[in-house]
Design a protein around this motif. Structure first.
Motif, PDB file in Angstrom:
ATOM      1  N   MET A   1       0.910  -0.848   0.109  1.00  0.00           N
ATOM      2  CA  MET A   1       0.581   0.050   0.201  1.00  0.00           C
ATOM      3  C   MET A   1       1.167   0.924   0.053  1.00  0.00           C
ATOM      4  O   MET A   1       2.066   1.056   1.271  1.00  0.00           O
ATOM      5  N   THR A   2       0.622   1.935  -0.662  1.00  0.00           N
ATOM      6  CA  THR A   2       1.639   3.409  -0.981  1.00  0.00           C
ATOM      7  C   THR A   2       0.333   4.787  -0.556  1.00  0.00           C
ATOM      8  O   THR A   2      -0.999   4.686  -1.280  1.00  0.00           O
ATOM      9  N   ILE A   3       1.082   5.688  -0.079  1.00  0.00           N
ATOM     10  CA  ILE A   3       0.116   7.300  -0.247  1.00  0.00           C
ATOM     11  C   ILE A   3       0.973   7.673  -1.505  1.00  0.00           C
ATOM     12  O   ILE A   3       2.309   8.159  -1.196  1.00  0.00           O
ATOM     13  N   LEU A   4       0.150   8.608  -2.649  1.00  0.00           N
ATOM     14  CA  LEU A   4       1.139   9.100  -4.051  1.00  0.00           C
ATOM     15  C   LEU A   4       0.736  10.559  -2.766  1.00  0.00           C
ATOM     16  O   LEU A   4      -0.584  11.614  -2.855  1.00  0.00           O
ATOM     17  N   LEU A   5       2.092  11.360  -2.926  1.00  0.00           N
ATOM     18  CA  LEU A   5       1.074  13.142  -2.029  1.00  0.00           C
ATOM     19  C   LEU A   5       1.756  13.654  -3.657  1.00  0.00           C
ATOM     20  O   LEU A   5       2.942  13.903  -4.026  1.00  0.00           O
ATOM     21  N   ILE A   6       0.389  14.364  -4.632  1.00  0.00           N
ATOM     22  CA  ILE A   6       1.127  15.224  -6.068  1.00  0.00           C
ATOM     23  C   ILE A   6       0.903  16.732  -5.563  1.00  0.00           C
ATOM     24  O   ILE A   6      -0.224  16.759  -4.516  1.00  0.00           O
ATOM     25  N   ARG A   7       2.038  17.258  -5.235  1.00  0.00           N
ATOM     26  CA  ARG A   7       2.537  18.495  -5.505  1.00  0.00           C
ATOM     27  C   ARG A   7       2.516  19.326  -5.943  1.00  0.00           C
ATOM     28  O   ARG A   7       3.084  18.578  -6.846  1.00  0.00           O
ATOM     29  N   GLN A   8       2.487  21.021  -5.623  1.00  0.00           N
ATOM     30  CA  GLN A   8       3.226  22.151  -6.678  1.00  0.00           C
ATOM     31  C   GLN A   8       4.787  22.127  -6.214  1.00  0.00           C
ATOM     32  O   GLN A   8       4.774  22.162  -5.202  1.00  0.00           O
ATOM     33  N   PRO A   9       5.751  22.301  -7.555  1.00  0.00           N
ATOM     34  CA  PRO A   9       7.057  22.410  -6.411  1.00  0.00           C
ATOM     35  C   PRO A   9       7.124  23.134  -5.958  1.00  0.00           C
ATOM     36  O   PRO A   9       6.350  24.499  -6.619  1.00  0.00           O
ATOM     37  N   SER A  10       8.314  23.698  -5.074  1.00  0.00           N
ATOM     38  CA  SER A  10       8.346  24.977  -4.784  1.00  0.00           C
ATOM     39  C   SER A  10       9.710  24.995  -4.758  1.00  0.00           C
ATOM     40  O   SER A  10      10.431  23.586  -4.580  1.00  0.00           O
ATOM     41  N   PRO A  11       9.937  26.290  -4.142  1.00  0.00           N
ATOM     42  CA  PRO A  11      11.422  26.405  -3.732  1.00  0.00           C
ATOM     43  C   PRO A  11      12.526  26.290  -2.559  1.00  0.00           C
ATOM     44  O   PRO A  11      12.926  25.957  -1.474  1.00  0.00           O
ATOM     45  N   ASP A  12      10.615  26.305  -1.688  1.00  0.00           N
ATOM     46  CA  ASP A  12      10.862  25.968   0.431  1.00  0.00           C
ATOM     47  C   ASP A  12      10.107  24.712   0.028  1.00  0.00           C
ATOM     48  O   ASP A  12       8.893  24.359   0.594  1.00  0.00           O
TER      49      ASP A  12
END
Length: 134
Positions: free
Chosen positions: A1-12
């Motif tokens: 089982m996995t959780i995928l976090l799709i997010r915006q790129p960020s400098p921080d």
């Protein structure tokens, strides 16, 4: 089982736990709707158990161009997803109206970090409840 976090790129970059309720957390960065579409296809192929999506702010023309394919990709996800939006009218569900609606939509005016933490906490609670440990 996995959780995928799709997010915006960020400098921080925001810190992400390596595991959540004993399940590995994978992170992908997607800055555009076509990149998000690719990430959703990969989530389907990898059989992620939960998908957390940070919606990017995009121009209306992008919704027109990619909206139908994104809606189909959300509907094809075999896993529940949580959407993180910057405001009430900026999210995927608002623009696309998929049949496979999010398990939760997190709109957090205090920032990306809080929205991410809250979304991870929701997913963790649901995973623990499914395992009979909540």
């Amino acid at each position: 089982m996995t959780i995928l976090l799709i997010r915006q790129p960020s400098p921080d970059p925001l810190p992400v736990p390596a595991q959540l309720a004993g399940h590995p957390v994978l992170c992908q960065h997607c800055a555009t709707l076509p990149a998000l579409l690719q990430c959703l296809h990969e989530a389907r192929l990898s059989a992620a158990d939960w998908v957390l999506i940070e919606a990017a702010a995009v121009e209306p023309a992008q919704w027109m161009e990619h909206g139908q394919a994104l809606c189909a990709a959300l509907d094809a996800l075999p896993a529940p997803y949580i959407e993180m939006a910057a405001n009430d009218d900026g999210g995927l569900d608002t623009h696309l109206h998929p049949q496979h609606a999010p398990a939760a939509t997190v709109v957090c005016s205090s920032g990306r970090a809080d929205a991410c933490r809250l979304s991870l906490a929701i997913a963790e609670r649901r995973l623990l409840a499914a395992a009979g440990r909540a």
